[in-house]
Structures are given as C-alpha cells and as structure tokens.
Scaffold this active site. Sequence first.
Site, PDB file in Angstrom:
ATOM      1  N   TYR A   1      23.242 -26.912 -53.472  1.00  0.00           N
ATOM      2  CA  TYR A   1      24.108 -28.163 -53.386  1.00  0.00           C
ATOM      3  C   TYR A   1      23.247 -29.260 -54.575  1.00  0.00           C
ATOM      4  CZ  TYR A   1      25.832 -32.926 -52.827  1.00  0.00           C
ATOM      5  OH  TYR A   1      26.231 -34.250 -52.894  1.00  0.00           O
TER       6      TYR A   1
ATOM      7  N   THR B   1      23.716 -37.910 -56.089  1.00  0.00           N
ATOM      8  CA  THR B   1      23.466 -38.104 -54.638  1.00  0.00           C
ATOM      9  C   THR B   1      21.734 -38.438 -54.651  1.00  0.00           C
ATOM     10  OG1 THR B   1      22.948 -36.680 -52.779  1.00  0.00           O
ATOM     11  CG2 THR B   1      23.422 -35.715 -54.896  1.00  0.00           C
ATOM     12  N   ASP B   2      21.345 -38.880 -53.574  1.00  0.00           N
ATOM     13  CA  ASP B   2      20.039 -39.160 -53.527  1.00  0.00           C
ATOM     14  C   ASP B   2      19.322 -37.777 -53.552  1.00  0.00           C
ATOM     15  OD1 ASP B   2      20.734 -38.614 -50.753  1.00  0.00           O
ATOM     16  OD2 ASP B   2      19.906 -40.383 -49.767  1.00  0.00           O
ATOM     17  N   GLU B   3      19.906 -36.735 -52.966  1.00  0.00           N
ATOM     18  CA  GLU B   3      19.298 -35.276 -52.641  1.00  0.00           C
ATOM     19  C   GLU B   3      18.644 -34.684 -53.621  1.00  0.00           C
ATOM     20  OE1 GLU B   3      21.443 -32.724 -50.123  1.00  0.00           O
ATOM     21  OE2 GLU B   3      22.319 -34.136 -49.018  1.00  0.00           O
TER      22      GLU B   3
ATOM     23  N   LYS C   1      23.704 -30.445 -58.180  1.00  0.00           N
ATOM     24  CA  LYS C   1      24.029 -31.930 -58.660  1.00  0.00           C
ATOM     25  C   LYS C   1      22.956 -32.337 -59.271  1.00  0.00           C
ATOM     26  CE  LYS C   1      26.370 -34.468 -57.189  1.00  0.00           C
ATOM     27  NZ  LYS C   1      28.096 -34.970 -57.795  1.00  0.00           N
TER      28      LYS C   1
END
Length: 354
Positions: free
Chosen positions: A159, A134-136, A163
């Site tokens: 989260y 993810t870009d997060e 990741k």
Amino acid sequence: MNFEKHILVTGGAGFIGSNLCVYLVHKYSNYKIINLDALTYAGNLENLKSIENAQNYVFEKGDITDESKVNALFEKYKFDAVIHLAAESHVDRSIRNPLTFVNTNIVGTMVLLNSCKHYWQDNLEDKLFYHVSTDEVYGSLGEIGLFTEETPYDPRSPYSASKASSDHLVRAYYHTYNLPVKISNCSNNYGAFQFPEKLLPIFIHKIKNGEKLPVYGDGKYTRDWLWVEDHCSAIDVIFHKGKVGDTYNIGGFNEWKNIDLIHLLCDKMDEKLNREIGTSRESIIFVKDRAGHDRRYAIDASKLSNELGWKPSLQFEEGLEKTIDWYLANSDWLENVTSGAYQEYHKEQYGNVL
Ligand code: NAD
Ligand code: DAU
C-alpha cells in the site's frame, strides 16, 4: 447555474472522500463538486445521503483507471481542479493482493495526471491537481522523531509503496510538464463513515457485539490520530492557500500506542453501553503481527500551521466520543456494510484466531 469552479473529487464515496464532499458542498455553494467513484467494497453512496440532491453536487460512477471515462468527464464538466483521493487504502488487503493497489493507486493516478495535462495544456492558470497522500510513504519511526516534509521516502508495505509511487508521479508531472500540483501527506484519520476493516470502526463494532478484539503483535505500535473533518479543513486550506508544487504534512500531534488507545476505547464504550468498566478489556487477544508492520508514525505538521494557519479543531477524547456515538447511532450503516463480501474478508483476515 454558473459555478466559479468545477472540481473533480475522486474516491468521494469512501471514508475521507465522502466527508470531504459533504464539507465542500456545504461550504462552497459557488463550486460544483463532481464525485467520481468506482464504488468498490469501500465506496458507499449512503455516506452522501445528506448532499445527494444538492444543486452543486453530482455523482459519477466510474473507475479512475478507465481513461475514456475520465476523458469523457473532462469534456463534460471542464474541470478546473482535481482533488484525488480514490485509492485502495487498507494495508492488510495490500499484503494479500498487491496488484490491485498498483493498478488503482499508481495506474489510476497516471490516468488522471494525463487527462489534466491534456485538457489543461493550453491554459494552466488557476488549474490544480491536488493529491491526497499518506504519512506511510515515510516508513517507520523509532522511539523519537517526527516525519517532516523533508523525510526521505521509505515505504514498506505494498500500500505505502503504491502511494509513494503515485506521489513521485505527481511531482514528476509538476517538474516535467509544469502541471500545477499540491500534495498532502496525512496521518491516521478517524470519524464517521470509516469502513470497519480499520482499527477504530472494527473495534467499535466488535466491542458492541462482545466479540474478541485482535491486537496485532505486542500492541505497542504507535499511530498519530486526526479527526477526519480536521483533515478536510486542512485540505481546504492547502487547496486555497498552499503553494503550487509544495507538499504539506497533516497530523494531529496526537500519538497513541495501539494498546493504550484500545484500552481507552474499551472503557468509553463500557460506560456508554452501561457495562461494568473493564468488561470489554477482557476481550483483548494478542494475535500474529501484520507482516512488515511499521512501528511508529508521527507527523510534524508545523509547516501547515506556521505557513497556512491551520490547526485541528478537536481534542482527541472529544473526537473519540463523537465517533463512538456516531457508530452506535448508525448501527444500520454498520450492519449494511458488514454483510456479504465483508464476511469473507473477515474470515480470511482473522479466521483462525477469532
Ligand atoms: P477508502 O478506502 O475509505 O475509500 C476509497 C474510495 O476510493 C472508495 O470510495 C472506493 O470506492 C474508491 N475507489 C477505489 N478504487 C477506485 C478506482 N479504481 N476508481 C475509482 N474509485 C475507486 O479510503 P480513505 O480512508 O477514505 O482514503 C482516501 C485517500 O486518503 C486515499 O488516497 C488514502 O491513501 C488517503 N489517506 C487515508 C488516510 C486514512 O487514515 N484513512 C490517511 C492519510 C491518507
Ligand atoms: O497513517 C495513515 C494510514 O492510516 C492511511 O494511509 C491508511 O489508508 C489507513 O488505513 C491507516 O493505516 P494503518 O495501517 O495505520 O491503519 P489500521 O486501522 O489498519 O491499523 C492501525 C493500527 O492498528 C496498526 O498498527 C495495526 C493495528 N491493528 C489494526 C487492525 C485492523 C490491530 O492491532 N488489529 C486490527 O485488527
């Protein structure tokens, strides 16, 4: 039947995973797709009805943290590649229960990496561990700038931290054990089969039922939206043409402030539901902000487009229309997933304000 490749897709009963399984099964009759999913609250075999009897598809129920199950599947199918999507994926849930995220997203990824290392060690040629991220992991942007593949990691929620940790482990296995890996980091997806805890499906559900629409904080948080089938086509291109050991950012160059997106959604739904335009906007309420809420995500996907020639296929308004139409036409699907445990989650998350 002889297949050119046996590909393990993890998390294939979830939102992106089910769209990806359908995409791959239809496009590659020469590949056998084995879908491993624990069927948590987010996994739903109804998403896979269109391929459940396909010759090149099989479902296996199991948990990626269960080493003996994963190893048994490696023995049974002799995988050539893994496309790893299984994860706990919702930020709000990670704030309530971080340990589940550490377990699935970090430990589960480790288990898969270890099995790949063990079963592929004698012949790494043409093997691939493809990690969907993810870009997060890059954290939060200010008013300007984009995340590139060189942006330093700065995760801020349990989260995104889990990741980020899994991304680091994947790269560690590449450098330490020469495991052939690829990683992609994608922005917010939207489309069919997304569990109605995420912004678009939950708001579509609420607008349809005339319920209050809870906007976190000032509503000026920004996300970069990509149609889920375009994410699948990007994974396809990276899987086949991307460089081993490399990372690719995937995004739609399509930034929206939440409140602007919600206004557009309200108006489009009013139109489709034959309500006076403006009716649904009246249900918007501003509620307590998400803890540690990342202000802005925006992806620079130019490496993917320049090096591998990928482009998103849909303009956002067209994708949004298709998405709304899908949820309205599949109200049974929505009703089925919003009963039981979902009600409890909803009460915990929004209880006092809605
Ligand atoms: P999702 O929550 O809809 O689906 C996750 C799937 O994983 C479910 O089918 C669930 O049953 C399964 N799963 C969960 N724990 C498992 C376990 N321990 N063992 C086996 N299966 C398990 O998630 P999604 O939105 O489809 O996201 C898929 C992947 O893509 C995730 O890795 C996520 O981090 C990543 N991603 C998502 C987005 C997005 O916008 N949704 C964007 C970028 C990256
Ligand atoms: O950027 C990729 C990520 O996008 C993925 O890695 C995650 O798995 C996925 O869940 C998504 O994360 P977000 O937190 O951005 O998505 P979510 O749909 O939960 O929220 C989108 C924005 O809308 C965010 O700024 C929070 C806000 N929001 C969300 C909900 C559910 C609200 O204002 N109200 C809500 O009720």
